[in-house]
Design a protein around this motif. Structure first.
Motif, mmCIF file in Angstrom:
data_model
loop_
_atom_site.group_PDB
_atom_site.id
_atom_site.type_symbol
_atom_site.label_atom_id
_atom_site.label_comp_id
_atom_site.label_asym_id
_atom_site.label_seq_id
_atom_site.Cartn_x
_atom_site.Cartn_y
_atom_site.Cartn_z
ATOM 1 N N GLY A 1 -17.538 -12.257 -5.162
ATOM 2 C CA GLY A 1 -17.854 -11.071 -5.949
ATOM 3 C C GLY A 1 -17.987 -9.865 -5.040
ATOM 4 N N GLY A 2 -17.923 -8.691 -5.625
ATOM 5 C CA GLY A 2 -18.056 -7.455 -4.870
ATOM 6 C C GLY A 2 -16.935 -6.490 -5.212
ATOM 7 N N LEU A 3 -16.724 -5.527 -4.345
ATOM 8 C CA LEU A 3 -15.718 -4.491 -4.552
ATOM 9 C C LEU A 3 -14.346 -5.010 -4.140
ATOM 10 N N VAL A 4 -13.348 -4.889 -5.033
ATOM 11 C CA VAL A 4 -11.980 -5.340 -4.756
ATOM 12 C C VAL A 4 -10.991 -4.316 -5.279
ATOM 13 N N HIS A 5 -9.777 -4.366 -4.754
ATOM 14 C CA HIS A 5 -8.662 -3.653 -5.372
ATOM 15 C C HIS A 5 -7.406 -4.485 -5.188
ATOM 16 N N PHE A 6 -6.410 -4.211 -6.010
ATOM 17 C CA PHE A 6 -5.172 -4.971 -6.015
ATOM 18 C C PHE A 6 -4.016 -4.078 -5.591
ATOM 19 N N THR A 7 -3.048 -4.687 -4.928
ATOM 20 C CA THR A 7 -1.806 -4.007 -4.578
ATOM 21 C C THR A 7 -0.659 -4.891 -5.031
ATOM 22 N N VAL A 8 0.278 -4.314 -5.774
ATOM 23 C CA VAL A 8 1.487 -5.027 -6.179
ATOM 24 C C VAL A 8 2.594 -4.513 -5.266
ATOM 25 N N GLU A 9 3.205 -5.450 -4.541
ATOM 26 C CA GLU A 9 4.171 -5.101 -3.506
ATOM 27 C C GLU A 9 5.608 -5.227 -3.997
ATOM 28 N N PRO A 10 6.514 -4.351 -3.526
ATOM 29 C CA PRO A 10 7.935 -4.552 -3.811
ATOM 30 C C PRO A 10 8.357 -5.929 -3.302
ATOM 31 N N THR A 11 9.138 -6.643 -4.092
ATOM 32 C CA THR A 11 9.542 -8.006 -3.755
ATOM 33 C C THR A 11 11.036 -8.147 -4.003
ATOM 34 N N ALA A 12 11.755 -8.592 -2.980
ATOM 35 C CA ALA A 12 13.209 -8.754 -3.100
ATOM 36 C C ALA A 12 13.550 -9.734 -4.216
ATOM 37 N N GLY A 13 14.509 -9.368 -5.051
ATOM 38 C CA GLY A 13 14.978 -10.256 -6.106
ATOM 39 C C GLY A 13 14.138 -10.257 -7.369
ATOM 40 N N ALA A 14 13.054 -9.490 -7.408
ATOM 41 C CA ALA A 14 12.198 -9.463 -8.595
ATOM 42 C C ALA A 14 12.886 -8.713 -9.735
ATOM 43 N N ALA A 15 12.545 -9.061 -10.972
ATOM 44 C CA ALA A 15 13.130 -8.422 -12.144
ATOM 45 C C ALA A 15 12.733 -6.952 -12.270
ATOM 46 N N VAL A 16 11.631 -6.566 -11.652
ATOM 47 C CA VAL A 16 11.182 -5.174 -11.645
ATOM 48 C C VAL A 16 11.330 -4.642 -10.233
ATOM 49 N N ARG A 17 12.033 -3.534 -10.092
ATOM 50 C CA ARG A 17 12.245 -2.933 -8.769
ATOM 51 C C ARG A 17 11.176 -1.868 -8.532
ATOM 52 N N LEU A 18 10.420 -2.046 -7.459
ATOM 53 C CA LEU A 18 9.422 -1.052 -7.056
ATOM 54 C C LEU A 18 9.925 -0.352 -5.804
ATOM 55 N N ASP A 19 9.803 0.963 -5.765
ATOM 56 C CA ASP A 19 10.203 1.726 -4.586
ATOM 57 C C ASP A 19 9.109 1.731 -3.521
ATOM 58 N N HIS A 20 7.881 1.484 -3.954
ATOM 59 C CA HIS A 20 6.736 1.472 -3.039
ATOM 60 C C HIS A 20 5.627 0.655 -3.684
ATOM 61 N N PRO A 21 4.622 0.253 -2.906
ATOM 62 C CA PRO A 21 3.518 -0.522 -3.484
ATOM 63 C C PRO A 21 2.795 0.260 -4.580
ATOM 64 N N VAL A 22 2.199 -0.488 -5.495
ATOM 65 C CA VAL A 22 1.383 0.091 -6.567
ATOM 66 C C VAL A 22 -0.016 -0.485 -6.395
ATOM 67 N N ALA A 23 -1.028 0.381 -6.339
ATOM 68 C CA ALA A 23 -2.399 -0.067 -6.072
ATOM 69 C C ALA A 23 -3.344 0.337 -7.195
ATOM 70 N N THR A 24 -4.354 -0.501 -7.416
ATOM 71 C CA THR A 24 -5.400 -0.181 -8.397
ATOM 72 C C THR A 24 -6.536 0.527 -7.672
ATOM 73 N N PRO A 25 -7.351 1.247 -8.421
ATOM 74 C CA PRO A 25 -8.588 1.729 -7.822
ATOM 75 C C PRO A 25 -9.512 0.537 -7.553
ATOM 76 N N ALA A 26 -10.495 0.739 -6.708
ATOM 77 C CA ALA A 26 -11.458 -0.322 -6.407
ATOM 78 C C ALA A 26 -12.376 -0.529 -7.619
ATOM 79 N N ILE A 27 -12.663 -1.810 -7.881
ATOM 80 C CA ILE A 27 -13.579 -2.176 -8.966
ATOM 81 C C ILE A 27 -14.564 -3.216 -8.441
ATOM 82 N N ALA A 28 -15.701 -3.282 -9.068
ATOM 83 C CA ALA A 28 -16.687 -4.303 -8.713
ATOM 84 C C ALA A 28 -16.489 -5.504 -9.626
#
Length: 153
Positions: A125-152
């Motif tokens: 438990g505690g403060l966390v945030h998530f990052t979704v990274e571009p991944t080769a071959g994925a059905a969704v193409r990301l040009d750069h990482p996508v990050a969430t704000p920090a949440i407890a």
């Protein structure tokens, strides 16, 4: 101590009691500053829901983050008797993208399945945030990482 210093100290004590600084303010500011140095798209929290689980000792919180590129839904289950959490997540549109969880346990990484599902079964438990990274071959193409704000959690 001068009269001015006495008055200022009294005002400080009054405001600290009436409107204390959030305990995680430093971590949130540092997170935000670190994102400014990176080419990262930041998601916004769209919905935060709470509800009781099927068993009386568990509670589940569901949070939806959205950006222009994708949406990330996470469900956090907590056992009231423990300090550990289980996080189940879904990426929309569905894609097998790498998801990183940054928190007290360091950086944990999972790859979502083709339906966009992933899980972190044992997280502190505690403060966390998530990052979704571009991944080769994925059905969704990301040009750069996508990050969430920090949440407890």
């Amino acid at each position: 101590m001068s009269a001015d210093e006495v008055v200022l100290a009294a005002m400080r004590a009054m405001w600290e009691a009436a409107d204390p600084c959030p305990v995680d303010l430093t971590e949130r500011v540092l997170f935000r500053l670190s994102l400014e140095r990176l080419d990262v798209e930041v998601m916004a929290i769209q919905t935060a829901l709470s509800g009781a689980g099927a068993r009386g000792t568990e509670m589940t919180n569901t949070i939806i983050f959205e950006s222009q590129s994708l949406a990330l839904t996470i469900a956090v289950s907590e056992a009231r008797m423990r300090q550990r959490r289980r996080i189940d997540g879904w990426i929309s549109p569905s894609a097998a993208l790498r998801v990183q969880l940054h928190g007290a346990d360091g950086v944990l990484e999972e790859t979502a399945d083709e339906d966009g599902r992933f899980a972190f079964p044992d997280v502190s438990g505690g403060l966390v945030h998530f990052t979704v990274e571009p991944t080769a071959g994925a059905a969704v193409r990301l040009d750069h990482p996508v990050a969430t704000p920090a949440i407890a959690i």
